[in-house]
Enzyme design. Structure first.
Site, PDB file in Angstrom:
ATOM      1  N   ARG A 239      -1.210   8.102  -8.842  1.00  0.00           N
ATOM      2  CA  ARG A 239      -2.238   7.337  -9.789  1.00  0.00           C
ATOM      3  C   ARG A 239      -2.213   7.823 -11.183  1.00  0.00           C
ATOM      4  O   ARG A 239      -2.309   8.943 -11.413  1.00  0.00           O
ATOM      5  CB  ARG A 239      -3.344   7.527  -8.984  1.00  0.00           C
ATOM      6  CG  ARG A 239      -3.673   6.560  -7.665  1.00  0.00           C
ATOM      7  CD  ARG A 239      -3.833   5.076  -7.845  1.00  0.00           C
ATOM      8  NE  ARG A 239      -4.134   4.501  -6.568  1.00  0.00           N
ATOM      9  CZ  ARG A 239      -3.412   3.706  -6.136  1.00  0.00           C
ATOM     10  NH1 ARG A 239      -1.925   3.978  -6.273  1.00  0.00           N
ATOM     11  NH2 ARG A 239      -3.697   3.073  -4.922  1.00  0.00           N
ATOM     12  N   GLU A 268      -5.347   0.704 -16.295  1.00  0.00           N
ATOM     13  CA  GLU A 268      -4.349  -0.310 -15.631  1.00  0.00           C
ATOM     14  C   GLU A 268      -4.699  -1.779 -16.164  1.00  0.00           C
ATOM     15  O   GLU A 268      -5.864  -1.737 -15.486  1.00  0.00           O
ATOM     16  CB  GLU A 268      -3.737  -0.322 -14.546  1.00  0.00           C
ATOM     17  CG  GLU A 268      -2.827   1.113 -14.039  1.00  0.00           C
ATOM     18  CD  GLU A 268      -2.144   1.078 -12.814  1.00  0.00           C
ATOM     19  OE1 GLU A 268      -2.466   0.362 -11.810  1.00  0.00           O
ATOM     20  OE2 GLU A 268      -1.695   2.136 -12.510  1.00  0.00           O
ATOM     21  N   HIS A 287       3.157  -0.350 -12.511  1.00  0.00           N
ATOM     22  CA  HIS A 287       2.726  -0.163 -11.175  1.00  0.00           C
ATOM     23  C   HIS A 287       3.370  -1.047 -10.104  1.00  0.00           C
ATOM     24  O   HIS A 287       2.598  -1.439  -9.510  1.00  0.00           O
ATOM     25  CB  HIS A 287       1.242  -0.040 -11.013  1.00  0.00           C
ATOM     26  CG  HIS A 287       0.740   0.509 -10.064  1.00  0.00           C
ATOM     27  ND1 HIS A 287      -0.702   0.944  -9.993  1.00  0.00           N
ATOM     28  CD2 HIS A 287       1.199   1.001  -8.633  1.00  0.00           C
ATOM     29  CE1 HIS A 287      -0.988   1.594  -8.752  1.00  0.00           C
ATOM     30  NE2 HIS A 287       0.173   1.567  -8.097  1.00  0.00           N
TER      31      HIS A 287
END
Length: 341
Positions: A239, A268, A287
């Site tokens: 993460r 993000e 991601h």
């Protein structure tokens, strides 16, 4: 009573089309489950009032106040492994089980991490730019680093870390692990020593596979980056918030470390003017590096199985908070599901 599932719209359209690929929603329909798409970032939680389950494709938050607005809810099924926005204790207190798909992502995420390790050791992105921008005279500047015998530290030596370790060992790397629970059967089987974080930071490549929680948030900051070799690289597939992104940018700018490979960020997506994006010595992915057909197929199968099992009063194999199973809400809901079959 019809079993109703709300699918968060992080990665799906109203017609069930998903950026991940086919979610095989007819499988849920065939099991008598009614699905609808709900807002991933709602202003209120009224949309949860008549739902039995939420199929979370992203990061909608669930805490005690949200659960209070969802009296029927008894299952949150995560697409993937991360559950950092879900308060497990609050879910247990409310009788809401939480499931994820750890086995399904094990190999795809390990392969994504391996891709970034190889990219940063071979300076793949920089070499691509040399060709595209006709800068062949720069080839010597981006020669790449040694791989055979180099040490990779895997921080968060769980199932993904163990899978990655096997791949790296096969490629000639030396592997060490960092794990707050200490050694494991997988580490022992692979012959991977488990070491403290400070020792792991002395590796040639540090790979973050840890889950995000109160103890791991910001675990890599300026002090930790300063302990790494100037020739070292860091890779993050866990993460974004595991790393202080500002400190990482500074470390890459001033040569504290050589390179970074990131599939996750904080926040993000990163802001378009984030200085990290302007650096030459980074390899970045949105991601989504592990998003392959194999990944989608395995994750969907695992998530759908959990949803169907719970809808029939059964206990899914991937329950993260078994204490919820003792709660009256779960037991009564399971009894109703069995009676309605």
């Amino acid at each position: 009573m019809t079993y109703r599932v709300g699918i968060t719209n992080d990665a799906i359209d109203e017609d069930g089309t998903s950026v991940h690929g086919d979610l095989v929603l007819p499988e849920l329909e065939a099991a008598g489950i009614e699905w609808s798409v709900i807002d991933a970032h709602p202003e209120t939680d009224d949309d949860l009032a008549d739902l039995d389950a939420v199929y979370s494709l992203g990061h909608r938050g669930f805490d005690a106040s949200v659960l209070a607005a969802a009296p029927r809810l008894r299952h949150i099924a995560r697409f993937g492994a991360g559950y950092d926005t879900i308060d497990l204790e609050a879910c247990s207190d409310a009788g809401v089980i939480v499931t994820n798909t750890p086995d399904a992502i094990r190999r795809p995420l390990a392969l994504a991490a391996l891709t970034l390790v190889l990219a940063v050791t071979h300076n793949l992105v920089q070499k691509h730019a040399i060709v595209v921008h006709d800068r062949w005279e720069d080839r010597g500047r981006w020669r790449g680093t040694a791989t055979d015998g180099s040490t990779v530290a895997i921080v968060g030596f769980g199932s993904v870390g163990a899978e990655l370790a096997g791949m790296l060992l096969g490629a000639g790397f030396r592997v060490i692990g960092v794990n707050r629970r200490g050694s494991s059967a997988e580490a022992d089987r692979l012959g991977v020593p488990i070491v403290p974080l400070d020792e792991g930071l002395t590796a040639d490549v540090v790979v973050l596979c840890a889950s995000l929680n109160a103890s791991t948030t910001g675990m890599i900051g300026a002090a930790e980056l300063a302990k790494m070799k100037p020739s070292a690289a860091i890779v993050n597939v866990g993460r974004g918030a595991l790393i202080d992104q500002g400190a990482l940018t500074s470390a890459l700018q001033d040569g504290t470390i050589r390179a970074a490979g990131l599939d996750v960020f904080d926040p993000e997506p990163p802001a378009p003017d984030d200085p990290l994006l302007a650096l030459e010595n980074v390899t970045l992915a949105p991601h989504a590096l592990c998003w392959t057909a194999d990944y989608t197929r395995a994750v969907v199968a695992s998530a759908n199985e959990a949803i169907i099992t719970a809808s029939r009063g059964g206990v899914p194999a991937t329950v993260l908070n078994p204490r919820a199973l003792e709660h009256e809400r779960w037991r009564e809901g399971a009894a109703v599901s069995v009676a309605g079959r």
